[in-house]
Write a protein that holds these residues in place. Structure first.
Motif, PDB file in Angstrom:
ATOM      1  N   LEU A 202       0.832  -1.202   0.000  1.00  0.00           N
ATOM      2  CA  LEU A 202       0.000   0.000   0.000  1.00  0.00           C
ATOM      3  C   LEU A 202       0.865   1.249   0.000  1.00  0.00           C
ATOM      4  O   LEU A 202       0.649   2.182  -0.788  1.00  0.00           O
ATOM      5  N   MET A 203       1.860   1.284   0.876  1.00  0.00           N
ATOM      6  CA  MET A 203       2.749   2.445   0.936  1.00  0.00           C
ATOM      7  C   MET A 203       3.597   2.554  -0.320  1.00  0.00           C
ATOM      8  O   MET A 203       3.838   3.651  -0.829  1.00  0.00           O
ATOM      9  N   HIS A 204       4.044   1.423  -0.829  1.00  0.00           N
ATOM     10  CA  HIS A 204       4.849   1.438  -2.058  1.00  0.00           C
ATOM     11  C   HIS A 204       4.029   1.982  -3.220  1.00  0.00           C
ATOM     12  O   HIS A 204       4.536   2.771  -4.035  1.00  0.00           O
ATOM     13  N   GLU A 205       2.769   1.583  -3.294  1.00  0.00           N
ATOM     14  CA  GLU A 205       1.894   2.084  -4.353  1.00  0.00           C
ATOM     15  C   GLU A 205       1.709   3.585  -4.244  1.00  0.00           C
ATOM     16  O   GLU A 205       1.707   4.305  -5.246  1.00  0.00           O
ATOM     17  N   ARG A 206       1.547   4.089  -3.022  1.00  0.00           N
ATOM     18  CA  ARG A 206       1.380   5.516  -2.845  1.00  0.00           C
ATOM     19  C   ARG A 206       2.648   6.266  -3.250  1.00  0.00           C
ATOM     20  O   ARG A 206       2.590   7.334  -3.855  1.00  0.00           O
ATOM     21  N   GLU A 207       3.808   5.691  -2.916  1.00  0.00           N
ATOM     22  CA  GLU A 207       5.082   6.290  -3.307  1.00  0.00           C
ATOM     23  C   GLU A 207       5.191   6.361  -4.825  1.00  0.00           C
ATOM     24  O   GLU A 207       5.585   7.387  -5.383  1.00  0.00           O
ATOM     25  N   ALA A 208       4.830   5.272  -5.501  1.00  0.00           N
ATOM     26  CA  ALA A 208       4.925   5.234  -6.954  1.00  0.00           C
ATOM     27  C   ALA A 208       3.982   6.246  -7.589  1.00  0.00           C
ATOM     28  O   ALA A 208       4.333   6.923  -8.559  1.00  0.00           O
ATOM     29  N   ALA A 209       2.765   6.363  -7.020  1.00  0.00           N
ATOM     30  CA  ALA A 209       1.800   7.329  -7.560  1.00  0.00           C
ATOM     31  C   ALA A 209       2.299   8.751  -7.379  1.00  0.00           C
ATOM     32  O   ALA A 209       2.127   9.605  -8.255  1.00  0.00           O
ATOM     33  N   ALA A 210       2.936   9.031  -6.240  1.00  0.00           N
ATOM     34  CA  ALA A 210       3.444  10.378  -5.980  1.00  0.00           C
ATOM     35  C   ALA A 210       4.585  10.734  -6.920  1.00  0.00           C
ATOM     36  O   ALA A 210       4.788  11.905  -7.260  1.00  0.00           O
ATOM     37  N   ASP A 211       5.326   9.705  -7.359  1.00  0.00           N
ATOM     38  CA  ASP A 211       6.471   9.951  -8.236  1.00  0.00           C
ATOM     39  C   ASP A 211       6.076  10.098  -9.697  1.00  0.00           C
ATOM     40  O   ASP A 211       6.866  10.596 -10.503  1.00  0.00           O
ATOM     41  N   ARG A 212       4.852   9.649 -10.046  1.00  0.00           N
ATOM     42  CA  ARG A 212       4.439   9.744 -11.446  1.00  0.00           C
ATOM     43  C   ARG A 212       4.138  11.189 -11.804  1.00  0.00           C
ATOM     44  O   ARG A 212       3.468  11.906 -11.046  1.00  0.00           O
ATOM     45  N   PRO A 213       4.609  11.646 -12.960  1.00  0.00           N
ATOM     46  CA  PRO A 213       4.316  13.028 -13.362  1.00  0.00           C
ATOM     47  C   PRO A 213       2.845  13.200 -13.678  1.00  0.00           C
ATOM     48  O   PRO A 213       2.169  12.252 -14.098  1.00  0.00           O
TER      49      PRO A 213
END
Length: 223
Positions: A202-213
């Motif tokens: 869950l946290m990894h997914e949120r990190e990835a979403a935050a990094d997407r332009p």
């Protein structure tokens, strides 16, 4: 619900996912006799816009439905994942020691007016929809029609339906967004190492979403 900007969530798809992940939300109301709360399954339907409708049922012996029938303010609380965060998981702990424990979680609060349903046809529709959702994963799903008709009719007399027309939504995802990247990485690693794979993902997914332009601006919006 206290929701600092860093933790606020407004993506309808994510909000819907949090609500689905909550197995047993809480319906809270405030009347002249004080606060009432019932744990009960609730279904969310997208209509009417903009926030949709919540549907469930209460035992007829539960006095809360009388309060709701009289127009008491109501709130449905959905909480999905939650987990303790140890200061020992942070890189900052090793660097400065200036850290404290916290708790990460996802939650959605919905408020609105509630209609009480006593009509047996509408009430049966509510029970059928809730049952079908929960029975869907079963190898041989049970259906309301599987029981004798007179038995179901008698059971329906012991409950009332609740339909909330949602007027406001507050959603919160507190997943260490306020911590430095190294601290967030430490939380993910510690969760994974302790067998909390779902929370780590869950946290990894949120990190990835935050990094997407974000989306490219349209030609008209470019300055």
């Amino acid at each position: 619900m206290y929701t600092p900007p860093a933790f606020a969530e407004d993506d309808p798809a994510i909000i819907a996912a949090i609500m689905r992940a909550c197995r047993l939300p809480v319906l809270v109301s405030a009347g002249e006799a004080g606060l009432e709360a019932t744990h009960l399954p609730l279904l969310h339907f997208p209509d009417p816009a903009p926030h949709g409708t919540l549907v469930g049922h209460l035992a007829r012996a539960n006095r809360q439905w009388h309060v709701l029938r009289d127009g008491a303010p109501a709130m449905a609380i959905f909480q999905a994942h939650d987990f303790y965060v140890s200061p020992g998981w942070y890189a900052t702990k090793r660097e400065t020691g200036r850290v404290v424990p916290t708790w990460n979680y996802e939650a959605v609060h919905l408020q609105g007016a509630v209609e009480i349903i006593e009509d047996p046809i509408r009430l049966r529709d509510i029970v059928t929809a809730l049952t079908d959702r929960e029975e869907a994963p079963q190898p041989n799903p049970w259906h309301v029609d599987d029981a004798p008709e007179d038995f179901i009719a008698a059971q329906l007399k012991g409950i009332v339906g609740v339909v909330m027309t949602v007027r406001s939504v507050i959603a919160k995802r507190k997943l260490s967004q306020n911590r430095p990247p190294a601290d967030r990485a430490g939380v993910i690693a510690a969760l994974a190492a302790s067998g909390r794979a779902e929370e780590a993902a869950l946290m990894h997914e949120r990190e990835a979403a935050a990094d997407r332009p974000g989306p490219e601006p349209s030609p008209r919006s470019r300055g």
